[in-house]
Design a protein around this motif. Structure first.
Motif, mmCIF file in Angstrom:
data_model
loop_
_atom_site.group_PDB
_atom_site.id
_atom_site.type_symbol
_atom_site.label_atom_id
_atom_site.label_comp_id
_atom_site.label_asym_id
_atom_site.label_seq_id
_atom_site.Cartn_x
_atom_site.Cartn_y
_atom_site.Cartn_z
ATOM 1 N N GLY A 50 0.674 -1.238 -0.072
ATOM 2 C CA GLY A 50 -0.365 0.051 0.400
ATOM 3 C C GLY A 50 0.923 1.496 -0.161
ATOM 4 O O GLY A 50 2.517 1.477 0.830
ATOM 5 N N SER A 51 0.358 2.819 -0.627
ATOM 6 C CA SER A 51 1.109 3.534 -0.682
ATOM 7 C C SER A 51 0.031 4.827 -0.768
ATOM 8 O O SER A 51 -1.367 4.385 -1.336
ATOM 9 C CB SER A 51 1.761 3.247 -2.165
ATOM 10 O OG SER A 51 2.759 2.215 -2.044
ATOM 11 N N LEU A 52 1.059 5.873 -0.404
ATOM 12 C CA LEU A 52 -0.325 6.779 -0.457
ATOM 13 C C LEU A 52 0.670 8.591 -0.657
ATOM 14 O O LEU A 52 1.494 8.042 -0.461
ATOM 15 C CB LEU A 52 -0.806 7.365 1.065
ATOM 16 C CG LEU A 52 -0.196 7.480 2.165
ATOM 17 C CD1 LEU A 52 0.485 9.461 2.381
ATOM 18 C CD2 LEU A 52 -0.244 6.791 3.284
ATOM 19 N N LEU A 53 0.796 9.273 -1.465
ATOM 20 C CA LEU A 53 0.988 10.645 -1.664
ATOM 21 C C LEU A 53 0.634 11.527 -0.607
ATOM 22 O O LEU A 53 -0.359 12.129 -1.168
ATOM 23 C CB LEU A 53 0.250 10.456 -3.216
ATOM 24 C CG LEU A 53 1.894 12.014 -3.779
ATOM 25 C CD1 LEU A 53 3.388 11.134 -4.061
ATOM 26 C CD2 LEU A 53 1.553 11.998 -5.506
ATOM 27 N N ALA A 54 1.417 12.161 -0.080
ATOM 28 C CA ALA A 54 0.880 13.815 0.974
ATOM 29 C C ALA A 54 1.688 14.725 0.119
ATOM 30 O O ALA A 54 2.774 14.981 0.075
ATOM 31 C CB ALA A 54 1.326 13.112 2.038
#
Length: 143
Positions: A29-33
């Motif tokens: 899983g990944s997210l971009l902030a």
């Protein structure tokens, strides 16, 4: 240097990986902030579900950033990801202009946990036919 704020967002990326498993997807899983730590977009691995070897969350986010963010905004982002990006994803991240990547598990740690997680090296031969190959490059880039 990883800060407490980074750790909070990294835990969210790990939670996305755990959720992926509940859906039958691979545990990534990944997210971009943005520069203030606000989450812009999240993704998890859907390689099996989509029957697409490129459906890694890191590459999905890099592609999203390249489409949706201007270069200056992209450069201020941080990607948080449950595992260190593979070579394919690293290339996409570099081309998308993201500012930083923070990962939880290194590639070496992943392989230690799951030895079958390595990929064979594919032989490559080249360079060859420089004069032929340079034509399209020169035409496209005006060289």
């Amino acid at each position: 240097m990883i800060t407490p704020a980074d750790e909070t967002l990294l835990r969210r990326a790990i939670a996305l990986a755990a959720h992926a498993v509940t859906l039958g997807d691979a545990p990534f899983g990944s997210l971009l902030a943005d520069g203030d730590g606000a989450v812009l977009v999240e993704a998890h691995n859907t390689v099996r579900r989509d029957d697409d070897i490129a459906a890694h969350p890191e590459l999905k986010l890099a592609r999203w950033a390249a489409r949706e963010l201007d270069a200056e905004t992209a450069a201020r982002t941080t990607m948080y990801t449950s595992c260190q990006p593979c070579g394919m994803c690293t290339g996409g991240i570099a081309r998308s202009g993201l500012g930083r990547v923070v990962y939880a598990l290194s590639s070496a740690q992943f392989v230690e946990l799951y030895p079958a997680g390595t990929w064979p090296e594919v032989p490559q031969d080249g360079p060859a036919l420089f004069d032929d190959a340079r034509g399209p490059i020169a035409a496209y880039y005006g060289l």
